[in-house]
Write an enzyme that holds these catalytic residues in place. Structure first.
Site, PDB file in Angstrom:
ATOM      1  N   TYR A   1      68.177  64.465  17.022  1.00 49.03           N
ATOM      2  CA  TYR A   1      69.405  64.203  17.795  1.00 49.03           C
ATOM      3  C   TYR A   1      69.303  62.832  18.472  1.00 49.03           C
ATOM      4  O   TYR A   1      70.261  62.060  18.483  1.00 49.03           O
ATOM      5  CB  TYR A   1      69.588  65.316  18.832  1.00 49.03           C
ATOM      6  N   VAL A   2      68.120  62.515  19.010  1.00 44.79           N
ATOM      7  CA  VAL A   2      67.901  61.190  19.610  1.00 44.79           C
ATOM      8  C   VAL A   2      68.144  60.109  18.551  1.00 44.79           C
ATOM      9  O   VAL A   2      68.852  59.126  18.785  1.00 44.79           O
ATOM     10  CB  VAL A   2      66.461  61.088  20.191  1.00 44.79           C
TER      11      VAL A   2
END
Ligand SMILES: NC(=O)c1ccc[n+]([C@@H]2O[C@H](COP(=O)([O-])OP(=O)(O)OC[C@H]3O[C@@H](n4cnc5c(N)ncnc54)[C@H](O)[C@@H]3O)[C@@H](O)[C@H]2O)c1
Length: 263
Positions: free
Chosen positions: A167-168
């Site tokens: 997600y980062v």
């Protein structure tokens, strides 16, 4: 431009505009669709849950707004293409887009504990989905010689927040897509910005907290205001970025993050 800004103030900040909202069936996207409609836009709402979209359209129309639903998955190019076509057919154009669909994954933990499918879905929804939206929205805006686009990112698009690594990585990519497209289309009247969204009370966040209840207090503690945002507070910044009031803002981001990035 000043004249345009004055007119927009009198008649609603998005009066006469058509805006597509992807990821509109709940949370920030649904709040944004309501707000944009209240500010005079005709909104095309897109997400996978058609029943939710139909209720949202009914609600907006009941309060005097204009809206149309286009159920679909941002990962599928043909679904996004259909969303853009609905904007053209129903409202005659596409002036703005809020590309907000996102997925954080099923395991909020370190990389080696995350399933392969999470990686794929996180990259698909956040990166391919945003790319698909841009790819089909920009030609319409190019033809019109104007447009404004907002892509939803996160502090996780700028630093390692503790969110899952894919997600980062995906939200970093959203900021990259924003900068690249802003640079490519700036001289054609199209502005592209990211919205860096802090911890906000939505279904996505509830699912994370349900799986790991101890995260709730940790999330709140990270915000300097010591609370979560409500979706409407985030939608206000998307409205500003889509309106003429942000006419010299492009390739940039607005952080509505409760101060996470400040500490
Ligand atoms: N809630 C937070 O704390 C937070 C923090 C940072 C960033 N964000 C981002 O904000 C955005 C909105 O999320 P939210 O918090 O409102 O959560 P949410 O779960 O309420 O909304 C997500 C929306 O995206 C839609 N969506 C998901 N996958 C899709 C797909 N493949 N195709 C079409 N639509 C799809 C969902 O149906 C829903 O409408 C996401 O991009 C998310 O990453 C949220």
């Amino acid at each position: 431009m000043n004249e345009q800004i004055r007119l927009a103030r009198g008649a609603g900040q998005l009066a006469g505009r058509t805006v597509m909202v992807a990821g509109a069936s709940s949370g920030i996207g649904a709040a944004a669709a309501r707000l944009f409609a209240a500010e005079g836009a005709a909104v095309v709402v897109m997400a996978r849950r058609g029943d939710r979209l139909a209720r949202l359209v009914e609600e907006i129309e009941a309060s005097g707004g204009r809206a149309a639903a286009s159920a679909g998955d941002v990962v599928r190019a043909e679904d996004v293409e259909r969303g853009v076509a609905v904007a053209l057919e129903r409202f005659g154009g596409l002036d703005g887009a809020f590309n907000n669909a996102g997925y954080v994954g099923s395991v909020f933990g370190p990389l080696h504990e995350q399933p392969q499918e999470d990686f794929e879905e996180i990259i698909d929804v956040n990166v391919r989905g945003t790319w698909n939206c841009l790819r089909h929205q920009i030609p319409v805006m190019l033809a019109a010689g104007r447009g404004a686009i907002v892509n939803t990112a996160s502090p996780a698009g700028m630093i390692a927040t503790g969110a899952p690594a894919p997600y980062v990585a995906a939200k970093h990519a959203v900021l990259g897509l924003t900068k690249a497209t802003a640079a490519e289309y700036g001289e054609h009247g199209i502005r592209v910005n990211s919205l860096v969204v802090g911890t906000t009370r939505t279904e996505m966040l509830s699912s994370v907290i349900e799986a790991k209840p101890e995260l709730e207090s940790a999330f709140v503690a990270r915000q300097v205001q010591k609370r979560m945002a409500e979706p409407q507070e985030v939608a206000e910044a998307a409205l500003w970025l889509l309106s003429d009031r942000s006419s010299f803002v492009t390739g940039s981001h607005v952080a509505v993050d409760g101060g996470i990035l400040a500490i």
